[in-house]
Design an enzyme around this catalytic site. Sequence first.
Site, PDB file in Angstrom:
ATOM      1  N   LYS A  29     -47.868   7.628  55.966  1.00  0.00           N
ATOM      2  CA  LYS A  29     -46.971   8.114  54.916  1.00  0.00           C
ATOM      3  C   LYS A  29     -46.778   9.651  54.957  1.00  0.00           C
ATOM      4  CE  LYS A  29     -47.263   3.851  52.413  1.00  0.00           C
ATOM      5  NZ  LYS A  29     -48.370   2.938  52.328  1.00  0.00           N
ATOM      6  N   TYR A  31     -54.926  -3.100  50.075  1.00  0.00           N
ATOM      7  CA  TYR A  31     -53.973  -3.438  51.140  1.00  0.00           C
ATOM      8  C   TYR A  31     -54.168  -2.457  52.283  1.00  0.00           C
ATOM      9  CZ  TYR A  31     -49.473  -3.934  53.581  1.00  0.00           C
ATOM     10  OH  TYR A  31     -48.492  -4.121  54.521  1.00  0.00           O
ATOM     11  N   ASP A  91     -59.307   4.045  53.879  1.00  0.00           N
ATOM     12  CA  ASP A  91     -57.888   3.916  54.199  1.00  0.00           C
ATOM     13  C   ASP A  91     -57.131   4.827  53.241  1.00  0.00           C
ATOM     14  OD1 ASP A  91     -55.296   3.306  54.658  1.00  0.00           O
ATOM     15  OD2 ASP A  91     -55.504   1.131  54.448  1.00  0.00           O
TER      16      ASP A  91
END
Length: 427
Positions: A266, A144, A238
Amino acid sequence: MLRSQSDALFEEAKNFFPGGVNSPVRAFKSVHGSPLFITKGNGCRITDVDNNEYIDFCCSWGPLILGHNNEQVRNAIVDTVQHGTTFGTPTAIGNAIGKLILDNNKYIEKLRFVSSGTEAVMSAIRLARGYTKKNKIIKFEGCYHGHVDSLLVKAGSGLATFGESTSAGIPQSFASETLVVKLNDIQTLQQVMETHDDIAAIIIEPIPANNGLLLQDADYISGLRQLCDTHGVLLIFDEVISGFRVGFEGAAAHYQVKPDIITYGKIIGGGMPVGAYGGSAEIMSCIAPDGPVYQAGTLSANPVTLAAGLATLTQLLEPSFYSDLLNKTKYFTSLITTHIERSSYPMQIVTVGSIFWLAFSKERIKSSDQIDAASMDYFKKLHGLLLESGVYLGPSGYEVGFVSAAHQKSDLEQAAHIINSSIDTLF
Ligand SMILES: *Cc1c(COP(=O)(O)O)cnc(C)c1O
């Protein structure tokens, strides 16, 4: 546990927001429940509006590696916000966090802050295309990368194919710029790279943690680097989840593989909205105003986010931070693994660094097609039982859990005991 206030607020929220939420997984659809409305978090615990307390392993989906309401992070935010929230100019705190990150990360030479992980990935893809002057992107089934148009795609039918979008509203022409390949399958990837000459980049979650925890072999990750070098393709890691999580230098250091571009999010914002991407000085010089790849942001690198990020990253650099967190996580997961194995339950706990995932299977899972969708019924039941006993996991069996520095040994023992006795009632 009574959750009537949360239930009432959720009913009301449905009048305001699609599905009552501002991000879909929060709606508890995959566990068929109703979300908790949280009023406060402290350390490893959160409290809902009905005054129930939970040991939290969701940790806002990953940013809170220090737990909730960390004193230094809170003080940094409060001190900064007293002078205003955003100026739309560079700030000295920007230099401070830039220096801290780059002095301690040998995998990137320059970086740019943005406001979400999605934005970081979107910008990294544009940069890869601008730098290579090629168009296509290869992604992996089960990884994702945020809600970027061209990455909300899955493999079509056939071996390795052009992507089919997984969301309405994405033109097929966008999706067809993305090629989707299975994880842990270097041969197919090699074939795809040999048959297409318009590939700008491969993007991967080097530690895939958004669709279960699909740990890859080290030689697969280094194989990606070799294939990219052979074919003149950029490698994008990523690291929105893995960055600063499995070590200060993230998965790149974990595998000792140097990607061309890394995306962050994050943890790097210490609990405030954030994203960032970085790479070599040469590649990053393609970004405006130095180069022709345009990318901008009104609230990018706002001082409040950077203060939270700086206060967080500073604590992560304390000498035994990561080894302590790893040892705690190993202790916690071993309490559960021992219990599972003693009773021969058909499940396992997969873990790396301070990330863990409960899988309802005994086999080593390296690609998303190995996850049995029917096994999610076990998770659904477990999630409900844990909520009743005061343990909060993200509301989907495909989501990983996080141990934070605020989880103490006694919290982990308490949680493991609750998890183990809840597992007993599943089988
Ligand atoms: C969370 C995540 C994103 C998206 O970040 P947002 O801040 O939610 O936009 C992208 N990639 C990975 C690997 C993520 O875990």
